[in-house]
Write a protein that holds these residues in place. Sequence first.
Motif, PDB file in Angstrom:
ATOM      1  N   LEU A  99       0.826  -1.212   0.000  1.00 13.38           N
ATOM      2  CA  LEU A  99       0.000   0.000   0.000  1.00 13.38           C
ATOM      3  C   LEU A  99       0.855   1.256   0.000  1.00 13.38           C
ATOM      4  O   LEU A  99       0.521   2.240  -0.666  1.00 13.38           O
ATOM      5  N   GLU A 100       1.934   1.245   0.747  1.00 10.05           N
ATOM      6  CA  GLU A 100       2.839   2.389   0.773  1.00 10.05           C
ATOM      7  C   GLU A 100       3.328   2.703  -0.635  1.00 10.05           C
ATOM      8  O   GLU A 100       3.412   3.863  -1.036  1.00 10.05           O
ATOM      9  N   GLY A 106      -0.777   9.343  -2.731  1.00  7.34           N
ATOM     10  CA  GLY A 106      -2.007   9.648  -2.002  1.00  7.34           C
ATOM     11  C   GLY A 106      -3.273   9.502  -2.826  1.00  7.34           C
ATOM     12  O   GLY A 106      -4.363   9.855  -2.370  1.00  7.34           O
ATOM     13  N   ILE A 107      -3.153   8.979  -4.025  1.00  8.00           N
ATOM     14  CA  ILE A 107      -4.296   8.827  -4.930  1.00  8.00           C
ATOM     15  C   ILE A 107      -4.403   7.367  -5.350  1.00  8.00           C
ATOM     16  O   ILE A 107      -3.400   6.732  -5.669  1.00  8.00           O
ATOM     17  N   ALA A 130      -8.396  -4.257   6.228  1.00 11.14           N
ATOM     18  CA  ALA A 130      -7.734  -3.736   5.031  1.00 11.14           C
ATOM     19  C   ALA A 130      -8.237  -2.331   4.711  1.00 11.14           C
ATOM     20  O   ALA A 130      -7.440  -1.452   4.346  1.00 11.14           O
ATOM     21  N   LYS A 131      -9.539  -2.094   4.866  1.00 10.15           N
ATOM     22  CA  LYS A 131     -10.099  -0.764   4.606  1.00 10.15           C
ATOM     23  C   LYS A 131      -9.510   0.277   5.555  1.00 10.15           C
ATOM     24  O   LYS A 131      -9.204   1.401   5.149  1.00 10.15           O
ATOM     25  N   VAL A 132      -9.351  -0.090   6.814  1.00  3.01           N
ATOM     26  CA  VAL A 132      -8.766   0.830   7.793  1.00  3.01           C
ATOM     27  C   VAL A 132      -7.324   1.155   7.403  1.00  3.01           C
ATOM     28  O   VAL A 132      -6.907   2.320   7.433  1.00  3.01           O
ATOM     29  N   ILE A 133      -6.569   0.134   7.029  1.00  2.72           N
ATOM     30  CA  ILE A 133      -5.172   0.339   6.619  1.00  2.72           C
ATOM     31  C   ILE A 133      -5.116   1.241   5.388  1.00  2.72           C
ATOM     32  O   ILE A 133      -4.294   2.166   5.320  1.00  2.72           O
ATOM     33  N   ILE A 134      -5.994   1.008   4.429  1.00  2.00           N
ATOM     34  CA  ILE A 134      -6.036   1.836   3.213  1.00  2.00           C
ATOM     35  C   ILE A 134      -6.337   3.284   3.578  1.00  2.00           C
ATOM     36  O   ILE A 134      -5.672   4.204   3.092  1.00  2.00           O
ATOM     37  N   ASP A 135      -7.330   3.502   4.442  1.00  2.00           N
ATOM     38  CA  ASP A 135      -7.674   4.865   4.879  1.00  2.00           C
ATOM     39  C   ASP A 135      -6.478   5.567   5.511  1.00  2.00           C
ATOM     40  O   ASP A 135      -6.233   6.752   5.271  1.00  2.00           O
ATOM     41  N   ILE A 136      -5.738   4.840   6.327  1.00  2.00           N
ATOM     42  CA  ILE A 136      -4.562   5.418   6.987  1.00  2.00           C
ATOM     43  C   ILE A 136      -3.527   5.851   5.948  1.00  2.00           C
ATOM     44  O   ILE A 136      -2.988   6.964   6.016  1.00  2.00           O
ATOM     45  N   PHE A 137      -3.253   5.000   4.971  1.00  2.00           N
ATOM     46  CA  PHE A 137      -2.253   5.347   3.966  1.00  2.00           C
ATOM     47  C   PHE A 137      -2.709   6.486   3.063  1.00  2.00           C
ATOM     48  O   PHE A 137      -1.906   7.327   2.669  1.00  2.00           O
ATOM     49  N   ILE A 138      -3.995   6.528   2.738  1.00  2.00           N
ATOM     50  CA  ILE A 138      -4.502   7.642   1.928  1.00  2.00           C
ATOM     51  C   ILE A 138      -4.334   8.943   2.691  1.00  2.00           C
ATOM     52  O   ILE A 138      -3.864   9.951   2.143  1.00  2.00           O
ATOM     53  N   THR A 139      -4.686   8.936   3.970  1.00  2.00           N
ATOM     54  CA  THR A 139      -4.549  10.133   4.799  1.00  2.00           C
ATOM     55  C   THR A 139      -3.075  10.523   4.931  1.00  2.00           C
ATOM     56  O   THR A 139      -2.715  11.694   4.774  1.00  2.00           O
ATOM     57  N   LYS A 140      -2.231   9.554   5.207  1.00  2.00           N
ATOM     58  CA  LYS A 140      -0.796   9.803   5.395  1.00  2.00           C
ATOM     59  C   LYS A 140      -0.159  10.404   4.147  1.00  2.00           C
ATOM     60  O   LYS A 140       0.677  11.298   4.240  1.00  2.00           O
ATOM     61  N   ASN A 141      -0.547   9.923   2.976  1.00  2.00           N
ATOM     62  CA  ASN A 141       0.125  10.335   1.734  1.00  2.00           C
ATOM     63  C   ASN A 141      -0.622  11.410   0.953  1.00  2.00           C
ATOM     64  O   ASN A 141      -0.169  11.799  -0.124  1.00  2.00           O
ATOM     65  N   LYS A 142      -1.753  11.897   1.493  1.00  2.00           N
ATOM     66  CA  LYS A 142      -2.525  12.943   0.811  1.00  2.00           C
ATOM     67  C   LYS A 142      -1.640  14.163   0.594  1.00  2.00           C
ATOM     68  O   LYS A 142      -0.937  14.593   1.506  1.00  2.00           O
TER      69      LYS A 142
END
Length: 147
Positions: A99-100, A106-107, A130-142
Amino acid sequence: MSLFNSYTANKPEENITEQEAWIAVLYACSITDGEASEIETELIVDSLYRKQKFEGIEFSPLFRKVLSKRTELGQNKFLDYYIPYIKEEDFEMLFCIALEIVLVDGIIHREEERIIEILINKMSLNTEKAKVIIDIFITKNKGNVSY
Protein backbone atom coordinates in the motif's frame (compact mmCIF):
# COMPACT_ATOMS: atom_id res chain seq x y z
CA MET A 1 -1.09 -38.43 -17.64
CA SER A 2 0.62 -36.01 -19.99
CA LEU A 3 2.60 -37.27 -22.93
CA PHE A 4 5.56 -35.20 -21.70
CA ASN A 5 5.54 -36.31 -18.03
CA SER A 6 8.47 -38.67 -18.51
CA TYR A 7 10.59 -35.81 -19.85
CA THR A 8 9.73 -33.23 -17.19
CA ALA A 9 9.20 -35.40 -14.10
CA ASN A 10 12.85 -35.33 -13.05
CA LYS A 11 13.41 -31.59 -13.54
CA PRO A 12 13.84 -29.75 -10.22
CA GLU A 13 11.28 -27.12 -9.31
CA GLU A 14 12.42 -23.54 -9.55
CA ASN A 15 14.16 -22.33 -6.44
CA ILE A 16 11.90 -19.50 -5.28
CA THR A 17 12.81 -17.76 -2.05
CA GLU A 18 10.47 -15.89 0.22
CA GLN A 19 12.51 -12.75 -0.46
CA GLU A 20 12.00 -13.13 -4.20
CA ALA A 21 8.27 -13.51 -3.64
CA TRP A 22 8.13 -10.34 -1.55
CA ILE A 23 9.98 -8.38 -4.23
CA ALA A 24 7.66 -9.81 -6.89
CA VAL A 25 4.51 -8.71 -5.06
CA LEU A 26 5.88 -5.23 -4.43
CA TYR A 27 7.13 -4.94 -7.99
CA ALA A 28 3.68 -5.91 -9.28
CA CYS A 29 2.23 -3.09 -7.19
CA SER A 30 4.77 -0.59 -8.49
CA ILE A 31 4.00 -1.25 -12.16
CA THR A 32 0.23 -0.89 -12.06
CA ASP A 33 0.58 2.31 -14.08
CA GLY A 34 2.80 0.64 -16.68
CA GLU A 35 6.26 0.99 -15.17
CA ALA A 36 7.95 1.31 -11.81
CA SER A 37 9.12 4.82 -11.07
CA GLU A 38 12.51 5.38 -9.49
CA ILE A 39 10.86 6.46 -6.23
CA GLU A 40 8.75 3.28 -6.15
CA THR A 41 11.81 1.08 -6.71
CA GLU A 42 13.71 2.95 -4.00
CA LEU A 43 10.73 2.57 -1.67
CA ILE A 44 10.71 -1.20 -2.24
CA VAL A 45 14.41 -1.51 -1.46
CA ASP A 46 14.26 0.88 1.52
CA SER A 47 11.26 -0.91 3.01
CA LEU A 48 12.78 -4.36 2.64
CA TYR A 49 16.31 -3.39 3.63
CA ARG A 50 15.08 -2.82 7.20
CA LYS A 51 13.51 -6.29 7.47
CA GLN A 52 15.51 -9.07 9.13
CA LYS A 53 14.56 -11.55 6.42
CA PHE A 54 16.42 -9.36 3.91
CA GLU A 55 19.60 -9.04 5.92
CA GLY A 56 22.53 -9.84 3.63
CA ILE A 57 20.29 -10.26 0.57
CA GLU A 58 21.46 -8.92 -2.80
CA PHE A 59 18.48 -7.13 -4.36
CA SER A 60 19.69 -6.79 -7.96
CA PRO A 61 19.69 -10.51 -8.85
CA LEU A 62 16.23 -10.93 -7.32
CA PHE A 63 14.86 -7.93 -9.24
CA ARG A 64 16.30 -9.33 -12.48
CA LYS A 65 14.73 -12.73 -11.83
CA VAL A 66 11.37 -11.15 -10.94
CA LEU A 67 11.37 -8.93 -14.05
CA SER A 68 12.12 -11.95 -16.22
CA LYS A 69 9.35 -14.00 -14.59
CA ARG A 70 6.89 -11.10 -15.01
CA THR A 71 7.68 -11.00 -18.73
CA GLU A 72 7.25 -14.76 -18.97
CA LEU A 73 3.97 -15.00 -17.03
CA GLY A 74 2.27 -11.65 -17.61
CA GLN A 75 0.65 -9.60 -14.86
CA ASN A 76 -2.40 -11.83 -14.31
CA LYS A 77 -0.48 -15.03 -13.46
CA PHE A 78 2.44 -13.26 -11.80
CA LEU A 79 0.89 -12.83 -8.33
CA ASP A 80 -0.64 -16.31 -8.43
CA TYR A 81 2.83 -17.68 -9.03
CA TYR A 82 4.56 -15.86 -6.16
CA ILE A 83 2.04 -15.46 -3.32
CA PRO A 84 2.26 -19.13 -2.25
CA TYR A 85 5.91 -18.54 -1.35
CA ILE A 86 5.00 -15.91 1.26
CA LYS A 87 4.31 -16.95 4.83
CA GLU A 88 0.72 -16.33 5.85
CA GLU A 89 1.92 -14.62 9.03
CA ASP A 90 3.59 -11.96 6.83
CA PHE A 91 0.58 -11.15 4.65
CA GLU A 92 -0.54 -8.05 6.58
CA MET A 93 2.98 -6.63 6.80
CA LEU A 94 3.56 -7.15 3.09
CA PHE A 95 0.14 -5.66 2.34
CA CYS A 96 1.09 -2.51 4.27
CA ILE A 97 4.34 -2.16 2.34
CA ALA A 98 2.46 -2.74 -0.93
CA LEU A 99 0.00 0.00 0.00
CA GLU A 100 2.84 2.39 0.77
CA ILE A 101 4.09 1.85 -2.77
CA VAL A 102 0.69 2.01 -4.47
CA LEU A 103 -0.43 5.06 -2.51
CA VAL A 104 2.86 6.97 -2.49
CA ASP A 105 1.08 9.83 -4.26
CA GLY A 106 -2.01 9.65 -2.00
CA ILE A 107 -4.30 8.83 -4.93
CA ILE A 108 -5.85 5.47 -5.85
CA HIS A 109 -6.04 4.93 -9.59
CA ARG A 110 -8.25 2.23 -11.15
CA GLU A 111 -5.41 -0.28 -11.70
CA GLU A 112 -4.12 0.37 -8.18
CA GLU A 113 -7.59 -0.40 -6.80
CA ARG A 114 -7.56 -3.61 -8.77
CA ILE A 115 -4.20 -4.81 -7.44
CA ILE A 116 -5.14 -3.89 -3.86
CA GLU A 117 -8.32 -5.95 -4.19
CA ILE A 118 -6.35 -8.84 -5.70
CA LEU A 119 -3.92 -8.80 -2.76
CA ILE A 120 -6.76 -8.69 -0.24
CA ASN A 121 -8.38 -11.70 -1.90
CA LYS A 122 -5.28 -13.78 -2.61
CA MET A 123 -3.90 -13.20 0.89
CA SER A 124 -7.33 -13.76 2.48
CA LEU A 125 -7.01 -10.54 4.45
CA ASN A 126 -9.79 -9.25 6.67
CA THR A 127 -11.65 -6.76 4.45
CA GLU A 128 -12.59 -4.38 7.26
CA LYS A 129 -9.03 -4.26 8.57
CA ALA A 130 -7.73 -3.74 5.03
CA LYS A 131 -10.10 -0.76 4.61
CA VAL A 132 -8.77 0.83 7.79
CA ILE A 133 -5.17 0.34 6.62
CA ILE A 134 -6.04 1.84 3.21
CA ASP A 135 -7.67 4.87 4.88
CA ILE A 136 -4.56 5.42 6.99
CA PHE A 137 -2.25 5.35 3.97
CA ILE A 138 -4.50 7.64 1.93
CA THR A 139 -4.55 10.13 4.80
CA LYS A 140 -0.80 9.80 5.39
CA ASN A 141 0.12 10.33 1.73
CA LYS A 142 -2.53 12.94 0.81
CA GLY A 143 -0.89 15.87 -0.90
CA ASN A 144 2.30 14.00 -1.83
CA VAL A 145 3.91 14.84 -5.12
CA SER A 146 2.80 12.52 -7.94
CA TYR A 147 5.58 10.33 -9.37
